[in-house]
Design a protein around this motif. Structure first.
Motif, PDB file in Angstrom:
ATOM      1  N   SER A  86       2.217   6.866 -15.941  1.00 42.06           N
ATOM      2  CA  SER A  86       3.344   7.695 -15.504  1.00 42.06           C
ATOM      3  C   SER A  86       3.064   8.499 -14.237  1.00 42.06           C
ATOM      4  O   SER A  86       3.925   9.253 -13.778  1.00 42.06           O
ATOM      5  CB  SER A  86       3.741   8.670 -16.627  1.00 42.06           C
ATOM      6  N   ILE A  87       1.889   8.353 -13.656  1.00 37.47           N
ATOM      7  CA  ILE A  87       1.546   9.167 -12.499  1.00 37.47           C
ATOM      8  C   ILE A  87       2.499   8.882 -11.334  1.00 37.47           C
ATOM      9  O   ILE A  87       2.895   7.737 -11.093  1.00 37.47           O
ATOM     10  CB  ILE A  87       0.074   8.913 -12.077  1.00 37.47           C
ATOM     11  N   SER A  88       2.879   9.925 -10.610  1.00 39.42           N
ATOM     12  CA  SER A  88       3.788   9.771  -9.469  1.00 39.42           C
ATOM     13  C   SER A  88       3.002   9.327  -8.240  1.00 39.42           C
ATOM     14  O   SER A  88       1.775   9.482  -8.175  1.00 39.42           O
ATOM     15  CB  SER A  88       4.491  11.091  -9.172  1.00 39.42           C
ATOM     16  N   GLU A  89       3.717   8.802  -7.268  1.00 41.38           N
ATOM     17  CA  GLU A  89       3.067   8.386  -6.021  1.00 41.38           C
ATOM     18  C   GLU A  89       2.407   9.579  -5.336  1.00 41.38           C
ATOM     19  O   GLU A  89       1.286   9.479  -4.823  1.00 41.38           O
ATOM     20  CB  GLU A  89       4.097   7.739  -5.090  1.00 41.38           C
ATOM     21  N   LEU A  93      -1.654   9.789  -4.627  1.00 45.42           N
ATOM     22  CA  LEU A  93      -2.228   9.892  -3.288  1.00 45.42           C
ATOM     23  C   LEU A  93      -3.030  11.172  -3.093  1.00 45.42           C
ATOM     24  O   LEU A  93      -3.933  11.225  -2.246  1.00 45.42           O
ATOM     25  CB  LEU A  93      -1.121   9.794  -2.237  1.00 45.42           C
ATOM     26  N   LYS A  94      -2.710  12.190  -3.864  1.00 46.75           N
ATOM     27  CA  LYS A  94      -3.485  13.432  -3.806  1.00 46.75           C
ATOM     28  C   LYS A  94      -4.857  13.241  -4.455  1.00 46.75           C
ATOM     29  O   LYS A  94      -5.850  13.805  -4.005  1.00 46.75           O
ATOM     30  CB  LYS A  94      -2.726  14.559  -4.519  1.00 46.75           C
ATOM     31  N   ARG A  95      -4.900  12.419  -5.509  1.00 43.96           N
ATOM     32  CA  ARG A  95      -6.132  12.246  -6.263  1.00 43.96           C
ATOM     33  C   ARG A  95      -6.967  11.060  -5.795  1.00 43.96           C
ATOM     34  O   ARG A  95      -8.171  11.009  -6.075  1.00 43.96           O
ATOM     35  CB  ARG A  95      -5.812  12.107  -7.755  1.00 43.96           C
ATOM     36  N   MET A  96      -6.365  10.119  -5.098  1.00 44.16           N
ATOM     37  CA  MET A  96      -7.092   8.964  -4.572  1.00 44.16           C
ATOM     38  C   MET A  96      -6.725   8.837  -3.096  1.00 44.16           C
ATOM     39  O   MET A  96      -5.740   8.205  -2.738  1.00 44.16           O
ATOM     40  CB  MET A  96      -6.727   7.695  -5.346  1.00 44.16           C
ATOM     41  N   ARG A  97      -7.511   9.480  -2.242  1.00 45.98           N
ATOM     42  CA  ARG A  97      -7.164   9.606  -0.817  1.00 45.98           C
ATOM     43  C   ARG A  97      -7.945   8.606   0.019  1.00 45.98           C
ATOM     44  O   ARG A  97      -9.167   8.523  -0.045  1.00 45.98           O
ATOM     45  CB  ARG A  97      -7.471  11.030  -0.347  1.00 45.98           C
ATOM     46  N   VAL A  98      -7.221   7.830   0.824  1.00 46.36           N
ATOM     47  CA  VAL A  98      -7.871   6.882   1.726  1.00 46.36           C
ATOM     48  C   VAL A  98      -8.341   7.623   2.973  1.00 46.36           C
ATOM     49  O   VAL A  98      -7.613   8.440   3.537  1.00 46.36           O
ATOM     50  CB  VAL A  98      -6.924   5.721   2.097  1.00 46.36           C
ATOM     51  N   THR A  99      -9.552   7.361   3.402  1.00 45.32           N
ATOM     52  CA  THR A  99     -10.118   8.082   4.543  1.00 45.32           C
ATOM     53  C   THR A  99      -9.811   7.416   5.882  1.00 45.32           C
ATOM     54  O   THR A  99      -9.816   8.076   6.918  1.00 45.32           O
ATOM     55  CB  THR A  99     -11.651   8.212   4.405  1.00 45.32           C
ATOM     56  N   ASN A 100      -9.576   6.095   5.871  1.00 53.16           N
ATOM     57  CA  ASN A 100      -9.365   5.391   7.144  1.00 53.16           C
ATOM     58  C   ASN A 100      -8.280   4.317   7.022  1.00 53.16           C
ATOM     59  O   ASN A 100      -8.549   3.120   7.214  1.00 53.16           O
ATOM     60  CB  ASN A 100     -10.666   4.774   7.643  1.00 53.16           C
ATOM     61  N   MET A 126      -7.391   3.106 -10.536  1.00 54.64           N
ATOM     62  CA  MET A 126      -6.544   3.998  -9.745  1.00 54.64           C
ATOM     63  C   MET A 126      -6.535   3.561  -8.282  1.00 54.64           C
ATOM     64  O   MET A 126      -5.504   3.598  -7.614  1.00 54.64           O
ATOM     65  CB  MET A 126      -7.023   5.446  -9.865  1.00 54.64           C
ATOM     66  N   ALA A 127      -7.695   3.141  -7.794  1.00 56.91           N
ATOM     67  CA  ALA A 127      -7.778   2.652  -6.416  1.00 56.91           C
ATOM     68  C   ALA A 127      -6.900   1.420  -6.228  1.00 56.91           C
ATOM     69  O   ALA A 127      -6.224   1.274  -5.206  1.00 56.91           O
ATOM     70  CB  ALA A 127      -9.222   2.339  -6.059  1.00 56.91           C
ATOM     71  N   ALA A 128      -6.887   0.536  -7.223  1.00 54.68           N
ATOM     72  CA  ALA A 128      -6.047  -0.663  -7.143  1.00 54.68           C
ATOM     73  C   ALA A 128      -4.574  -0.299  -7.126  1.00 54.68           C
ATOM     74  O   ALA A 128      -3.761  -0.962  -6.474  1.00 54.68           O
ATOM     75  CB  ALA A 128      -6.355  -1.581  -8.326  1.00 54.68           C
ATOM     76  N   LEU A 129      -4.223   0.777  -7.819  1.00 45.85           N
ATOM     77  CA  LEU A 129      -2.837   1.225  -7.851  1.00 45.85           C
ATOM     78  C   LEU A 129      -2.379   1.676  -6.464  1.00 45.85           C
ATOM     79  O   LEU A 129      -1.246   1.447  -6.052  1.00 45.85           O
ATOM     80  CB  LEU A 129      -2.693   2.372  -8.852  1.00 45.85           C
ATOM     81  N   GLY A 238     -11.572  13.977 -11.322  1.00 50.62           N
ATOM     82  CA  GLY A 238     -10.180  13.583 -11.120  1.00 50.62           C
ATOM     83  C   GLY A 238      -9.768  13.389  -9.681  1.00 50.62           C
ATOM     84  O   GLY A 238      -8.608  13.053  -9.411  1.00 50.62           O
ATOM     85  N   TYR A 239     -10.696  13.537  -8.738  1.00 48.15           N
ATOM     86  CA  TYR A 239     -10.370  13.387  -7.318  1.00 48.15           C
ATOM     87  C   TYR A 239     -11.358  12.433  -6.654  1.00 48.15           C
ATOM     88  O   TYR A 239     -12.575  12.538  -6.856  1.00 48.15           O
ATOM     89  CB  TYR A 239     -10.405  14.740  -6.613  1.00 48.15           C
ATOM     90  N   TYR A 240     -10.791  11.522  -5.860  1.00 42.46           N
ATOM     91  CA  TYR A 240     -11.585  10.465  -5.249  1.00 42.46           C
ATOM     92  C   TYR A 240     -11.170  10.260  -3.786  1.00 42.46           C
ATOM     93  O   TYR A 240     -10.075  10.639  -3.372  1.00 42.46           O
ATOM     94  CB  TYR A 240     -11.353   9.128  -5.964  1.00 42.46           C
TER      95      TYR A 240
END
Length: 294
Positions: A86-89, A93-100, A126-129, A238-240
């Motif tokens: 049920s996690i929102s977009e 994105l807050k918990r799985m942040r892309v650096t580049n 989560m990364a796959a999501l 919980g943060y990546y």
């Protein structure tokens, strides 16, 4: 009918559970860790043996510390997996942040496709999501279907709700050939265990001979895809972050097994830096080189 009713009820309660806030889920994870580790003792002998073989230079006390941290993180990972339904977009994105994120467009603008090797490290689900949110181009995730067809269908629906497409392992080459004239980004596991009849190569991984898939290398050379490593780092509970690390830009110019060794050794290095976030309860070393030399 009863089986279907039980399945639907289970999915309903899973969804309700996923609506609980993260702070509460982590309280559950703390309790779950105690149950898994001290009461059920889930696969503790497997984890013990894997750590012993991977880190012979460490003391028993050091390996025990890693073991406990791993099981605690595994409990967190389970709760985060429940939450993904049920996690929102925005929260994702807050918990799985892309650096580049710019690196994806960089290669697509060159007309190149991308293969990203990923390990069972950190919250790979989560990364796959998030993967489908990186680009509007086609994003594919290669996965191993579950034996329970209904549950597999449910999980796949959740995994693709932000744009990615799942491809069963057995359909990978066929799918790649069908899309060879399109720009695609595809994720494959770097540390998946091959079935016996698919084993053609052993390399050193975590201090021991390890059977590995050659799929990443074969596909990269076949369609001349850039090979990246899909690196996940745990920042705090919980943060990546995840970072797309270039490994091979010109696969057709590489020697045999060079691509395979590159992505396996990259994962090896990351695990050794912070070992508790890798999947130690997996029976990764079922096959030995000597079994194939008889």
């Amino acid at each position: 009918m009863l089986k279907k009713a039980a399945y639907n009820t289970g999915i309903f309660f899973w969804y309700l559970f996923s609506l609980l806030p993260f702070w509460f889920l982590y309280l559950v994870a703390d309790l779950l860790y105690l149950i898994i580790y001290y009461i059920i003792k889930y696969r503790r002998p497997v984890v013990y043996e894997n750590l012993k073989n991977a880190f012979p230079e460490k003391s028993e006390a050091e390996r025990l510390k890693i073991e406990k941290k791993y099981f605690h993180y595994m409990a967190d990972l389970l709760m985060e997996t429940f939450k993904m339904v049920s996690i929102s977009e925005k929260e994702l994105l807050k918990r799985m942040r892309v650096t580049n994120p710019e690196i994806v467009d960089h290669y697509f603008k060159q007309g190149r496709s991308i293969i990203a090797a990923a390990g069972h490290y950190g919250n790979w689900e989560m990364a796959a999501l998030v993967f489908g949110l990186l680009t509007e181009e086609k994003t594919l995730i290669v996965y191993k279907p579950l034996s329970n067809e209904a549950f597999d269908k449910f999980l796949n629906k959740q995994r693709t709700r932000f744009g990615s497409t799942l491809v069963a392992m057995k359909q990978t080459l066929r799918t790649i050939v069908a899309l060879k004239n399109e720009r695609t980004m595809i994720v494959l596991a770097s540390d998946q265990t091959p079935v016996r009849h698919d084993i053609n190569y052993f390399t050193t991984f975590l201090n021991q001979p390890t059977a590995v898939f050659l799929g990443i290398e074969k596909i990269a050379k076949m369609v001349d895809s850039v090979v990246l490593f899909y690196r996940i780092d745990v920042i705090k509970r919980g943060y990546y972050t995840y970072t797309l690390v270039p490994l091979i830009e010109h696969p057709k110019e590489t020697a045999q097994y060079e691509i395979t060794n590159a992505h396996v050794q990259y994962l090896d290095k990351q695990i050794k830096e912070t070992p508790q976030y890798w999947l130690w309860s997996h029976r990764r070393w079922k096959f030995k080189p000597e079994d194939f030399n008889k």
